[in-house]
Design a protein around this motif. Sequence first.
Motif, PDB file in Angstrom:
ATOM      1  N   THR A 113       0.838  -1.200   0.000  1.00 26.10           N
ATOM      2  CA  THR A 113       0.000   0.000   0.000  1.00 26.10           C
ATOM      3  C   THR A 113       0.872   1.249   0.000  1.00 26.10           C
ATOM      4  O   THR A 113       0.609   2.210  -0.733  1.00 26.10           O
ATOM      5  CB  THR A 113      -0.923   0.008   1.235  1.00 26.10           C
ATOM      6  N   ARG A 114       1.921   1.234   0.812  1.00 26.02           N
ATOM      7  CA  ARG A 114       2.812   2.391   0.881  1.00 26.02           C
ATOM      8  C   ARG A 114       3.487   2.657  -0.455  1.00 26.02           C
ATOM      9  O   ARG A 114       3.618   3.809  -0.887  1.00 26.02           O
ATOM     10  CB  ARG A 114       3.871   2.168   1.961  1.00 26.02           C
ATOM     11  N   GLU A 115       3.890   1.585  -1.154  1.00 32.45           N
ATOM     12  CA  GLU A 115       4.521   1.757  -2.456  1.00 32.45           C
ATOM     13  C   GLU A 115       3.552   2.370  -3.464  1.00 32.45           C
ATOM     14  O   GLU A 115       3.931   3.229  -4.272  1.00 32.45           O
ATOM     15  CB  GLU A 115       5.031   0.404  -2.968  1.00 32.45           C
ATOM     16  N   LEU A 116       2.297   1.946  -3.433  1.00 29.38           N
ATOM     17  CA  LEU A 116       1.296   2.511  -4.339  1.00 29.38           C
ATOM     18  C   LEU A 116       1.041   3.980  -4.020  1.00 29.38           C
ATOM     19  O   LEU A 116       0.873   4.810  -4.922  1.00 29.38           O
ATOM     20  CB  LEU A 116      -0.004   1.712  -4.261  1.00 29.38           C
ATOM     21  N   VAL A 117       0.988   4.302  -2.730  1.00 31.06           N
ATOM     22  CA  VAL A 117       0.783   5.699  -2.340  1.00 31.06           C
ATOM     23  C   VAL A 117       1.960   6.550  -2.807  1.00 31.06           C
ATOM     24  O   VAL A 117       1.778   7.666  -3.332  1.00 31.06           O
ATOM     25  CB  VAL A 117       0.604   5.814  -0.813  1.00 31.06           C
ATOM     26  N   LEU A 160      -2.253   3.548   6.909  1.00 30.98           N
ATOM     27  CA  LEU A 160      -1.961   2.620   5.817  1.00 30.98           C
ATOM     28  C   LEU A 160      -2.428   1.211   6.140  1.00 30.98           C
ATOM     29  O   LEU A 160      -2.869   0.482   5.249  1.00 30.98           O
ATOM     30  CB  LEU A 160      -0.458   2.628   5.513  1.00 30.98           C
ATOM     31  N   ASP A 161      -2.328   0.802   7.405  1.00 32.43           N
ATOM     32  CA  ASP A 161      -2.710  -0.568   7.745  1.00 32.43           C
ATOM     33  C   ASP A 161      -4.219  -0.756   7.821  1.00 32.43           C
ATOM     34  O   ASP A 161      -4.692  -1.864   8.066  1.00 32.43           O
ATOM     35  CB  ASP A 161      -2.045  -1.007   9.054  1.00 32.43           C
ATOM     36  N   ARG A 162      -4.999   0.320   7.615  1.00 32.45           N
ATOM     37  CA  ARG A 162      -6.453   0.197   7.583  1.00 32.45           C
ATOM     38  C   ARG A 162      -6.994   0.370   6.170  1.00 32.45           C
ATOM     39  O   ARG A 162      -8.212   0.412   5.982  1.00 32.45           O
ATOM     40  CB  ARG A 162      -7.093   1.222   8.531  1.00 32.45           C
ATOM     41  N   ILE A 163      -6.101   0.511   5.204  1.00 37.07           N
ATOM     42  CA  ILE A 163      -6.521   0.562   3.811  1.00 37.07           C
ATOM     43  C   ILE A 163      -6.614  -0.864   3.296  1.00 37.07           C
ATOM     44  O   ILE A 163      -5.604  -1.564   3.193  1.00 37.07           O
ATOM     45  CB  ILE A 163      -5.537   1.387   2.961  1.00 37.07           C
ATOM     46  N   ASP A 164      -7.823  -1.304   3.010  1.00 38.88           N
ATOM     47  CA  ASP A 164      -8.039  -2.690   2.598  1.00 38.88           C
ATOM     48  C   ASP A 164      -7.646  -2.910   1.143  1.00 38.88           C
ATOM     49  O   ASP A 164      -7.167  -3.973   0.771  1.00 38.88           O
ATOM     50  CB  ASP A 164      -9.508  -3.069   2.820  1.00 38.88           C
ATOM     51  N   HIS A 165      -7.869  -1.903   0.305  1.00 40.08           N
ATOM     52  CA  HIS A 165      -7.554  -2.023  -1.119  1.00 40.08           C
ATOM     53  C   HIS A 165      -7.294  -0.626  -1.663  1.00 40.08           C
ATOM     54  O   HIS A 165      -7.990   0.328  -1.301  1.00 40.08           O
ATOM     55  CB  HIS A 165      -8.717  -2.674  -1.879  1.00 40.08           C
ATOM     56  N   LEU A 166      -6.274  -0.484  -2.523  1.00 37.81           N
ATOM     57  CA  LEU A 166      -5.936   0.825  -3.076  1.00 37.81           C
ATOM     58  C   LEU A 166      -5.494   0.671  -4.515  1.00 37.81           C
ATOM     59  O   LEU A 166      -4.725  -0.238  -4.847  1.00 37.81           O
ATOM     60  CB  LEU A 166      -4.848   1.500  -2.243  1.00 37.81           C
ATOM     61  N   GLU A 167      -5.980   1.565  -5.374  1.00 35.64           N
ATOM     62  CA  GLU A 167      -5.586   1.598  -6.783  1.00 35.64           C
ATOM     63  C   GLU A 167      -5.191   3.015  -7.165  1.00 35.64           C
ATOM     64  O   GLU A 167      -5.839   3.982  -6.751  1.00 35.64           O
ATOM     65  CB  GLU A 167      -6.735   1.137  -7.684  1.00 35.64           C
TER      66      GLU A 167
END
Length: 326
Positions: A145-149, A205-212
């Motif tokens: 998730t962090r890499e996508l952000v 970040l640890d509460r983001i279930d899915h990110l695009e």
Amino acid sequence: MSAATDRMPRLLALVPYLLARPGIRIDQAAQDFDVTPKQLRRDLELLWMCGLPGYGPGDLIDLSFDGDTVSVTFDAGMRRPLRLTGAEASALVIALRALGETPGVVDTDAVRRAIAKIEAAAGEAEPAGVVVGHGLREGERTARTRELVRRALDEGKAVQMRYYTASKDEITDRTVDPMRLLIVQAVGYLEGWCRRAEAVRLFRLDRIDHLEVTDEPAAPPPHARHTDLSDGVFSPRDGYPEAELVLEPDARWVAEYYPCDELAELEGGRLRVRMRYGDQSWMVRLVLGLGGRAIVDKPDELAVAVRERAAAGLARARHLALTRDQ
């Protein structure tokens, strides 16, 4: 992690820490452990009651205070620093990598050296069974998730995500215009303009279930401003309602974990506290989660909400039990 589970590792680490720094000022030690001097003094008072079987003179940890300084005069065998478990080593490496890649970190070489030392010692880390596997999966998911952000920030793109809001116990889909990636008290956050809330929000970040990452340009409005984090992520506001709780001894960690005003020490080790809260449903879940170890004195509407939620949960449990028996 609750303050109760935070406190045990701190207590175990305090003795070797103090042995290496005799005569250290209490406020300096508190700063190193990221707690208040008041909390550190409580920890030191508890250490005085810990030691070897027998628990008499010569068995318990002994401390010497001189003004605002403290030294260990008897360590009761607690001289050796603790070793990290496999899960702890992995979590620490993940956190350090996130720190090293965060814009604004000055001494990235020091971070890389720390990572190298931990990885070199990981072979000596104690295995932690099934829990380690779960922790690694969670850590890897947060790292992705962090890499996508970071990619969205670099490319100036908006993101779509599914997010769990702990205060309301709900999952929502949001479109966010990223503004920055930051770490507060060892927790990673995305700060951005939430189009759903039409305001700047912090997302763990640890509460983001899915990110695009979308193809749409990120466009926070001109009036969007960074969040003031000088007092931490949660800053109780004057307009928030206040609750007065009576905490049983094994629920006193609430006063350490959440911003509270301690009002009075009561008989039997109980503690009366006052705390502000921004959402009543969150406060109800906190009290219910303490399993009878907290009593709501004020306000009346909060006490009523707790009783109603508890009664509804009990009725549901009885209905499920009857359904299974039929």
